[in-house]
Structures are given as C-alpha cells and as structure tokens.
Write an enzyme that holds these catalytic residues in place. Structure first.
Site, PDB file in Angstrom:
ATOM      1  N   GLU A   1       1.004  -1.191  -0.095  1.00  0.00           N
ATOM      2  CA  GLU A   1      -0.036  -0.161   0.024  1.00  0.00           C
ATOM      3  C   GLU A   1       0.769   1.304   0.020  1.00  0.00           C
ATOM      4  OE1 GLU A   1      -2.707   0.229   3.202  1.00  0.00           O
ATOM      5  OE2 GLU A   1      -3.273  -1.742   3.398  1.00  0.00           O
TER       6      GLU A   1
ATOM      7  N   ASP B   1      -5.536   8.939  10.795  1.00  0.00           N
ATOM      8  CA  ASP B   1      -4.352   8.478  11.261  1.00  0.00           C
ATOM      9  C   ASP B   1      -3.705   8.918  12.699  1.00  0.00           C
ATOM     10  OD1 ASP B   1      -3.357   6.835   8.955  1.00  0.00           O
ATOM     11  OD2 ASP B   1      -3.583   8.652   7.769  1.00  0.00           O
TER      12      ASP B   1
END
Ligand SMILES: Cc1ncc(COP(=O)(O)O)c(C=O)c1O
Lengths: 275, 427
Positions: free
Chosen positions: A50, A61
């Site tokens: 990824e 995040d």
C-alpha cells in the site's frame, strides 16, 4: 477476469497462509528513500504494498503516520511522485495499491487518476473516507482501467452496510480491526475475528485485517482467521525512528527488512482461531 | 462578486421551490454535503440522524429546548435600531440582531443546548468539541456543566494563544482543553483531532460540531438549531418596520450564524442574503479564509463544499485576524446558496473588519466580536449601496470581550509588554 490481487490471494490460500500487506507513505523520508523502503519490504516477504498518499488532514491516522505524512508534504511530495512510487514498486511484481483520502483523487479527477494509476502498473486503491454512497464515479473509473477498488468495514458496521461495502469492493475487503485511528496496539482485540466472520457470511472476497498489527506474533494470530494481514504504523515507525536517531538510510532499510521478515514468518504460521 | 450560477445549479434551483427539501435524505445540498467519513463513523451518524429525527418531532424535547433557550440562554435576543450607524451610512436603517446578548456571548449557545440535550437523549455521557475563537468551546463547556456531561474541547495551539481568556473560561467551567499542535495549529486541526477522538469513543461520546459543517446530519441539524435567530429576527423586523428587510448580512466562518439567520428568509426572494467571508490580508495575497471567493469544490471534514486547496487537493492554511473565521472551508448549504445565486458572498479583510469594530464601538456602544465585525463592515457597504430607504439587518453574532487584547494590540492601545498606551483608535 482475475486481477493480480485475486491471483495472489488464491495462491496464498493454496499455500495455507495469509498475504502480508505492508503500508508506507510515498515521499518519506524522500521519494527515492520511500521507494527503497518499499522495495526492501517486498524483498523481505511483503506480498502486497500500500503506497500512502500523504494528505494535509489525516483524520484517520495516529501520530506515527501523521508525522511521516507531514514530513513528506514539507518535502514537497506530489500526486505525481506517488504515481512514480507506485511504478517503481509495482515493477518488483508485488501488487501495489494506493491508500488515500478521497480529496486528492477528487482534485486530480477520478478518471484521470485511474488512468494514470493503471498506467503506472497499480493494482487499485483503498479509499477509506469514500463511502459506497459517493463511490459511483470511482467505481466506474476503476472498472474501466482494471483497478481493484478496496473499501473498509468496521466493527460498528451493520450487516447491511457490510453487504453494501463488500458488494462494491474488488480484490479484498479491508476489515478495520478496532474503533480508532492507525497506530500500533498491544493486542489486536477481539472484534477482528468476529468482524471477519461477519464479512465472510456475505461475500466470497478475501478479507484482510488492518489497524494495530505490529509483531510477528500478532500477524500469526490474525493469519489464523483472515486472508490478509495489513501492517502500517509499525513499519512507518521504523523509518520515523531511524530519521530521529539519525542512524542512516542503510540501517533504516535493515530495520524495515527485519520487521517485514518477522511479519512474513507470522503469516506463514497461522495460529488456529480458537472456536 | 458571485460566480455565474451553472446550468446544474439552475436545475437545482428550479427543483427548490421548497428550500426545506434540502438536504436530501443522504445529506446532499445539491452537489454539496454528503458523508465523507470512515466506515467506523457511519453507524454513529445513522444513530444521530435517527435520534435527531425523533427529537425534532417530540414535543417534550422541543419544550425542554425552548425552555432552556428562554430561561437560561436569554432568548429572544433583542433587535436593536442602530441609529448612529444609520446616520453614518446616510440613512439606510440598520437593525442589529443581538446574539452577543445570548448567554456565553454568542449564537453558539443555541446549537450547543440542542446538541447536548440530544446527547443525553442518546444516553451518551461525554461531549467533545472543536473551537477556534473559543466561543463554541465555551458554549459547549457551559451546556455540559448545566447538563452534567463530561466535556473535552480541542483547540489549535495558535488559537489557545490568541484566545487565552476563553481557554481559562472553559477550564473554569470544568472542561478539559486540549491544545492541538499538529498541522496549522488552528481550527481545522482541532477538528481533525476531535474526529480522531470520536472514532475511538463513539459509543459513549457525542461530537458536538460547532457550525453548519461536517458530515450529514450536522449541517442540517446545526442549521435547525440556529434557525431561531432568523425566525425571531423576521418577526421582529416585521413588527418593527411593517415589512421585510432589503438585506440580511452575516459573517461566515463555517457558516452557522449566517445559516441561522438566512434560512427563514430564503423563501422571501426580495430579501438579499449576504455572507461576509474573512479576507485576511486580502484574497489576492493568498493569506485569507474566503472559501467561496478563493476556493474550489472539494471534500474536507466529511463534506463536499468549497475549500481552500492546492492543485493536489491538499488543504491550504487559512488566515484571518478572527480565530472564529479562520477555516479553509464553508458549510455545504452555503455552497448551494452561492451556486444557485440565492445568497451572495463578499470578502471583508482584516483591516476593514477592525475599522468596523472601532466604528461600531464608538457609534453604538457595542464592542462586537471580530467575527461579527466582518458582518458590520459588509453591512455598511450594503447599506450605502442600497440607499437611504433600505433596511438592513446585521447579525451581531457575538460580543468582543474575548477580543479586547487582539483589538488593543491592533490599534496600538497596548505596548509589547501589555501596558496601556494612549492613542486614538480612529487612527
Ligand atoms: C461570535 C462569532 N461569530 C461567528 C463565528 C463563526 O462561526 P459561524 O460561521 O459558524 O457562525 C464565531 C466562531 O467562533 C463566533 O465566535
């Protein structure tokens, strides 16, 4: 037609193991440094990569990925650099996905992004804040260019929403193992296995589990019930720590290789799920 | 000032005989709005939508909220005739909707009382909020104290410095204030941090968003809770003047005080609705917070709207002397009102806003918030443009106590050490 991801998941199933999916942001510590780290991770046993597209407002995040993304943006990383990274990593033969918040694709133009991603050899994209309800343009663009669009389910997803998400995903379904942002956790939590079982009840697609996995032992545990094990923050942290302590690029790549190898061993030694 | 409405927008407008039809069930205002959030939050947004749908049809809930607005928040707020401002602009009648007189000193309390009551109804025990100027944080801390909820407020580090008094206020009210040191250290980053908190705590926590922004149902719900401003103002103007006003003017950060006062006037097509965006150093300098004048369509904080972004879709940092307007986006319903031409938006830069703040203080004896001063600066221009027969309503969204330090420094009334200097702020 089978996509590259489909082939990999089928092969791994035959080998009786899970696929290891590794995340690193493009442009960190530099574009070339990021490419080297991703290649090192593939060399050490990561099956699928990824490539993160650093974004100014990473609301999903935790601190580790935020710091790396901030640094990459300060370094001037652009969408074109992300595509260049995909091209360099896909050249290793590992299926390579872009992981991104939606706005950078929206701004680039979904059709143009899909065309350029496919041209770079990308396998698809994971778009965590693009809900199925808003995904039509991206699904059309992905289909046209043979890309796998990957969407997420969460422990809070109803069965109806799992069906909706699984219905539009290709390649695999991304199961977020816990309610929270990215980051390493002491334990994987009990939600993950339940969630995978609920996804399996609605689709033939492979299910990969992400959020919180950082060690070989955790990878083995997740491999016991999921088709794929996704590791992000733990790998990013190796690079962030190396930058902070100034140990040099070679040591950072060694660190990535060691962790990737430990995780690769984990996915090959699945711990049977306790019933 | 406003762009030519697109053909698509024309079609939307044609459908929109009934503006109450917005948003659609998925939270769209035309092509704007929606729900661009991680799947983990979808269940909570569904739960909230359902709880809100039930509450707004429940007479008990409505009565409880109305009761708090009347006996706790001090509603209705008055409509003040600004005689000396009227004289100053050459005759147009200027009427001020006095949200500065609501409890906690701004319109923010209207929304917060609604959302905190809803929090209790959903059985949640904790609220989190983002704040820029601190007014929404103070209002949330206040309602949390009143209703016995735990309260955590995220505030950009830069704003904790600009609005230090409000940080102290929130702490006095029992809230935890968390300075946010990531990104630009202002409102947008406080929102990011609140979202990170929410996804991990959603089972017992409600995210009390402070403006008509974010994922559905927030833009709709916050608008509905703020509509009371326009409902009162419309009745008050009719009562006072015997007719509808020619224009209603409000400042726009996320856009809640503007949406609140605009919404009841939307069907009154003879009433011009004018939003004032923060122009910072001027749109041409790139240092501003004018999402409509200087932005483009994109996705941020769960909604499609106009925002300040670069060619790669990275959010650009906004700039304004006003912490409450220092945000790179705007609520999605404003994006629709702009695109359909039903409202127009103009830019007021820092200097024009501060000049208006000083003028209003000296002519009306009202020290307004720097956010609200943007509306006054816009309204003075509008009043001159419309001429002496016009009536212009200005939403005075908040009082300026929190801004005395910033204003005093702007006008040179304080030296670097914070000691008083005797100068004339009229320059
Ligand atoms: C007094 C005042 N007016 C206006 C605003 C801007 O918010 P909105 O555009 O949602 O009304 C704020 C925000 O802090 C405020 O404190």
């Amino acid at each position: 037609m089978q996509s590259r991801l489909d082939e990999r998941f089928t092969a791994a199933r035959e080998e009786g193991r899970s696929l290891l999916v590794g995340y690193l942001p493009a442009g960190y510590p530099t574009v070339d440094g990021g490419i080297a780290a991703m290649r090192a991770m593939v060399a050490a046993g990561v099956d699928v990569v990824e490539v993160g597209l650093p974004y100014s407002d990473p609301t999903m995040d935790g601190p580790v990925i935020q710091d790396a993304a901030d640094a990459a943006l300060r370094g001037g990383v652009t969408t074109a650099d992300v595509l260049r990274t995909v091209e360099a990593v896909a050249a290793t033969g590992a299926p390579t996905l872009v992981m991104t918040y939606w706005n950078p694709i929206d701004r680039y133009g979904p059709a143009r992004f899909a065309a350029d991603l496919a041209a770079a050899g990308g396998a698809g994209a994971i778009t965590p804040d693009l809900p199925p309800e808003e995904a039509a343009p991206w699904l059309a663009a992905s289909a046209e260019h043979g890309l796998d669009p990957v969407f997420l389910v969460a422990p809070s997803s109803s069965d109806a929403r799992i069906r909706l998400v699984a219905g539009i995903s290709r390649g695999f379904v991304y199961a977020a193992s816990l309610m929270g942002v990215t980051g390493t956790r002491a334990s994987v939590g009990t939600h993950a296995a339940d969630l995978v079982a609920r996804v399996r009840a609605t689709t033939e697609l492979p299910v990969a589990v992400g959020l919180g996995v950082s060690t070989g032992a955790q990878a083995a545990e997740v491999a016991g019930f999921a088709d794929g094990v996704i590791v992000g923050s733990a790998l990013v942290k190796v690079l962030v720590d190396a930058q902070r302590s100034g140990v040099g690029d070679a040591a950072a790549l060694d660190g990535i290789g060691r962790l990737a190898a430990e995780l690769a061993e984990g996915v090959r030694a699945p711990v049977p799920a306790s019933a | 000032m406003s762009a030519t409405p697109s053909a698509e927008a024309g079609a939307v407008r044609a459908q929109a005989e009934n503006w109450q039809a917005f948003p659609d069930p998925a939270g769209h205002f035309g092509r704007f709005g929606g729900r661009f959030v991680p799947e983990a939050l979808m269940a909570a947004l569904d739960e909230l939508t359902e709880a809100y749908d039930q509450a707004r049809a429940d007479e008990g809930f409505i009565a409880e909220l109305d009761g708090l607005l009347a006996t706790y928040a001090g509603r209705p707020t008055p409509l003040t005739d600004a005689h000396r401002l009227t004289e100053h602009v050459g005759g147009a009648r200027i009427l001020l909707k006095r949200e500065d007189l609501a409890h906690t000193g701004s319109h923010k309390i209207n929304n917060v009382l609604g959302q905190c009551l809803l929090t209790k109804r959903m059985g949640k025990t904790r609220v989190i909020a983002e704040t820029g100027a601190g007014q929404h944080g103070v209002a949330t801390a206040t309602a949390s104290a009143l209703l016995g909820l735990d309260c955590v407020v995220y505030m950009g580090e830069e704003d904790t410095r600009r609005q230090a008094l409000n940080v102290a206020r929130m702490r006095l009210l029992g809230a935890e204030v968390v300075p946010v040191a990531s990104g630009s250290r202002t409102l947008k980053d406080a929102i990011n941090e609140a979202m990170r908190d929410w996804v991990a705590t959603v089972e017992h926590t409600h995210y009390c968003i402070g403006s008509v922004m974010g994922p559905h149902p927030f833009p709709m719900m916050v608008r509905d809770f703020q509509r009371i401003i326009g409902v009162e103002a419309r009745a008050q103007v009719l009562d006072r003047t015997g007719r509808l006003p020619d224009a209603v003017v409000a400042c726009v950060g996320g856009g809640s005080n503007a949406m609140g006062i605009f919404h009841p006037f939307i069907p009154d097509t003879g009433v011009a609705l004018i939003g004032c965006e923060a122009g910072g150093d001027g749109v041409a300098t790139g240092r501003h917070a004018a999402a409509i004048a200087g932005g483009s369509s994109g996705v941020l904080h769960g909604m499609r709207t106009f925002l300040l972004q670069d060619e790669f879709g990275q959010t650009q940092v906004s700039h304004s002397i006003s912490a409450g307007l220092d945000y790179p986006g705007i609520g999605p319903e404003h994006a629709l009102l702009h695109e359909t031409g039903r409202a127009s938006y103009r830019v007021v830069d820092d200097a024009a806003a501060m000049a208006a703040l000083a003028l209003v203080a000296r002519t009306e004896g009202i020290l307004v918030a720097i956010e609200s001063a943007h509306a006054f600066a816009g309204a003075l221009d509008v009043a001159r443009e419309l001429g002496p027969d016009a009536t212009v309503v200005v939403n005075c969204s908040g009082r300026g106590d929190k801004d005395v330090d910033t204003a005093a420094r702007w006008f040179g009334l304080l030296d670097d050490a914070g000691a008083a200097v005797d100068v004339d702020p009229r320059g």
